[in-house]
Motif scaffolding. Structure first.
Motif, short mmCIF file in Angstrom:
data_model
loop_
_atom_site.label_atom_id
_atom_site.label_comp_id
_atom_site.label_asym_id
_atom_site.label_seq_id
_atom_site.Cartn_x
_atom_site.Cartn_y
_atom_site.Cartn_z
N PHE A 1 7.98 5.30 -19.01
CA PHE A 1 7.24 6.42 -19.58
C PHE A 1 6.62 7.37 -18.55
O PHE A 1 6.45 8.56 -18.82
N GLU B 1 19.76 -4.00 -17.28
CA GLU B 1 19.43 -5.19 -16.49
C GLU B 1 20.26 -6.36 -16.97
O GLU B 1 20.91 -6.29 -18.01
N ARG C 1 13.67 -10.24 -20.77
CA ARG C 1 14.25 -9.07 -20.10
C ARG C 1 15.39 -8.54 -20.94
O ARG C 1 16.38 -9.25 -21.17
N TYR C 2 15.26 -7.35 -21.45
CA TYR C 2 16.26 -6.79 -22.35
C TYR C 2 16.74 -5.44 -21.84
O TYR C 2 16.09 -4.82 -21.00
N ASP D 1 2.08 2.16 -23.28
CA ASP D 1 1.83 2.77 -21.98
C ASP D 1 0.55 3.62 -22.01
O ASP D 1 0.32 4.34 -22.97
N TYR E 1 6.82 5.77 -6.79
CA TYR E 1 5.73 6.75 -6.88
C TYR E 1 4.34 6.17 -6.63
O TYR E 1 3.35 6.89 -6.55
N TYR E 2 4.24 4.84 -6.50
CA TYR E 2 2.90 4.25 -6.39
C TYR E 2 2.25 4.47 -5.02
O TYR E 2 2.92 4.56 -4.01
N ALA F 1 5.45 -10.75 -16.01
CA ALA F 1 4.38 -9.75 -16.12
C ALA F 1 4.35 -9.20 -17.53
O ALA F 1 5.38 -8.81 -18.08
N LEU F 2 3.15 -9.19 -18.13
CA LEU F 2 2.98 -8.55 -19.43
C LEU F 2 2.65 -7.08 -19.21
O LEU F 2 2.97 -6.23 -20.04
N VAL F 3 1.98 -6.82 -18.10
CA VAL F 3 1.51 -5.47 -17.78
C VAL F 3 1.86 -5.17 -16.32
O VAL F 3 1.77 -6.06 -15.48
N GLY F 4 2.25 -3.94 -16.04
CA GLY F 4 2.48 -3.53 -14.65
C GLY F 4 1.99 -2.10 -14.50
O GLY F 4 2.25 -1.25 -15.36
N GLY G 1 -1.99 4.47 -14.18
CA GLY G 1 -1.68 4.00 -15.53
C GLY G 1 -1.00 2.64 -15.51
O GLY G 1 -0.87 2.01 -14.45
N PHE G 2 -0.59 2.23 -16.68
CA PHE G 2 0.16 0.97 -16.77
C PHE G 2 1.12 1.00 -17.95
O PHE G 2 0.93 1.77 -18.91
N GLY G 3 2.17 0.19 -17.83
CA GLY G 3 3.09 -0.02 -18.94
C GLY G 3 3.08 -1.51 -19.26
O GLY G 3 2.82 -2.34 -18.37
N SER G 4 3.34 -1.86 -20.52
CA SER G 4 3.30 -3.28 -20.88
C SER G 4 4.39 -3.57 -21.91
O SER G 4 4.67 -2.74 -22.78
N ARG H 1 7.53 -9.04 -24.77
CA ARG H 1 6.84 -10.17 -24.12
C ARG H 1 5.53 -10.48 -24.86
O ARG H 1 5.16 -11.65 -25.00
#
Ligand code: HAM
Length: 437
Positions: free
Chosen positions: A89, A121, A127-128, A135, A269-270, A289-292, A312-315, A319
């Protein structure tokens, strides 16, 4: 013209899944928690297109990253545009932020989204190829307090869903471009020396994107990289100060974390703070990881906007749902789909069915929540369905009732029945339901 019949029925694509009716209650729970969290912390919803220009991801997530190198669903349209199904996102929301002049808004501009993302992937547990994320992004605040707030928002989301207990916050700082330059040199030298013990992927990474070797999951690499120089020790004064302040705020919040110096995250970008919230198994080992998330202070400028910080974060929703189901199984609880509807319609015979379709509309218009089982022919089967639905009353209409303009109202709890004239039914039901509540 007759079309040729399939020899075997078509199947969904590998790594893509249907969300079946029995799973919708879990999805609804996540949606509700997402909405509540957004409202609690003042994030506005944004929805961006699933299809975006390919360059948007190439240049932000970064060439040399797994997502861009191997996992993009990209193609050329009939109009010769190079496009991609969004793999995440952040880049899309940043594009929209610039395109829609959100820079003029009061900062921080807080946006959130939920929807499907696509990454080619290798499918495995958790993992799908099509997955969904919740987000949250905040633009325009470089303050370390914003980093702590974003981690808090993520943790509160898990709490609202009810899956926060067996999780852990992992945090690291990957500094800025300036402090990373000398660090990458020393890491490069180290990797040259360790090259023989690295996996083929890390051998490639050590050339293209050496930071990524640090979070390789291959045992030999993990062992070899334990002795690698640590980025957190090489931070410049400003980045080091920022990191200390973030940790200070988290301590103040009483939010527990582990500093994980191998955490670098897989997107280019981090800068500065990066974090994950991982789910743990019963033995306390990290599952996934549930959140990154993390800070991306250069992203808006890279995309041609005004220099604006962001974090920000995506989750991963799939999962979340695995965790929810696991919790429900362990605690032997059932997640309910809400209150059962209080009335169930039972109809038989041609005239009974005709009358009950009209009655269904009248009941719904009178805000009386009603289920039905018109497809089943026998009354016994329909009454069983009424019982299973948890309805308080079954309304039975056959040929005789249709002719007499009446309905049999069966109290499902006690099994008693009464005949009620059709024109008085709604008033009667409302009274009975009020009594029951
Ligand atoms: P990410 O770590 O690639 O970060 O993904 C975020 C989360 O999405 C992961 O922690 C995981 O729960 C879930 N996820 C990712 N890929 C899959 C998959 N193939 N199948 C199932 N779940 C998956 C990002 O996407 C960044 N855009 C996050 C971010 C937002 N950073 C700053 N703002």
């Amino acid at each position: 013209m007759a079309t040729r019949k399939f020899r075997t029925p078509p199947q969904s694509l590998r790594g893509m899944r249907d969300i079946l009716p029995q799973d919708q209650i879990y999805w609804e729970k996540v949606r509700q928690a997402f909405k509540k969290n957004a409202a609690d912390f003042g994030f506005d919803r944004i929805d961006t297109p699933i299809l975006e220009p390919l360059v948007l991801f190439d240049r932000t997530i970064g060439q040399g990253t797994d997502i861009v190198e191997k996992e993009m669903y990209s193609f050329i349209t009939r109009g010769k545009e190079h496009v991609a199904l969004r793999p995440e996102f952040t880049a899309s929301i940043a594009r929209s932020y610039i395109e829609n002049g959100m820079n003029r808004l009061t900062k921080p501009v807080k946006l959130c989204s939920m929807g499907p993302l696509f990454r080619y992937e290798r499918p495995q547990q958790g993992r799908y190829r099509q997955h969904h994320q919740v987000d949250f992004e905040a633009f325009g605040r470089a303050d370390p307090l914003m980093d702590a707030q974003i981690i808090l928002v993520a943790q509160q989301l898990l709490k609202k869903i009810g899956i926060h207990k067996r999780t852990r916050v992992l945090i690291n700082s990957i500094g800025c471009l300036e402090c990373r330059k000398p660090y990458l040199k020393s890491l490069g030298n180290f990797l040259k020396k360790e090259k023989v013990s690295l996996c083929p992927d890390c051998k490639k990474r050590s050339q293209k994107n050496p930071l990524r070797t640090l979070d390789c999951k291959v045992e030999n690499c993990k062992k070899a990289l334990k002795k690698a120089p640590k980025l957190v020790d090489a931070l410049c004064e400003k980045c080091s100060g920022h990191f200390k302040q973030v940790l200070g705020y988290l301590d103040e919040l009483g939010l527990k974390y582990d500093i994980d110096t191998s955490l670098v995250r897989g997107l280019d970008y981090y800068n500065r703070t990066v974090f994950e919230i991982v789910a743990r198994d019963l033995k306390g080992n990290n599952k996934y990881a549930l959140v990154g998330g993390g800070r991306y202070d250069g992203l808006i400028k890279l995309l041609g906007g005004k220099d604006t910080s962001g974090i920000g974060f995506g989750s991963g929703v799939e999962r979340f749902i695995t965790e929810l189901k696991q919790n429900a199984k362990e605690k032997k609880i059932q997640i309910s789909a809400g209150q059962p509807k209080p009335v169930h319609l039972v109809a038989f015979g041609e005239m009974g069915k005709k009358r009950s379709i009209k009655l269904l509309v009248d009941l719904l218009n009178a805000s009386i929540k009603t289920t039905e089982s018109f497809g089943r022919d026998s009354i016994k089967a329909q009454l069983k369905a009424a019982d299973r639905s948890g309805a308080k009353f079954a309304l039975i209409i056959g040929q005789k009732e249709a002719l007499d303009q009446t309905v049999i109202v069966r109290n499902m709890e006690v099994g008693s029945q009464e005949i009620v004239p059709l024109e008085k039914l709604i008033k009667h039901l409302k009274k009975m339901l009020k009594k029951k509540n």
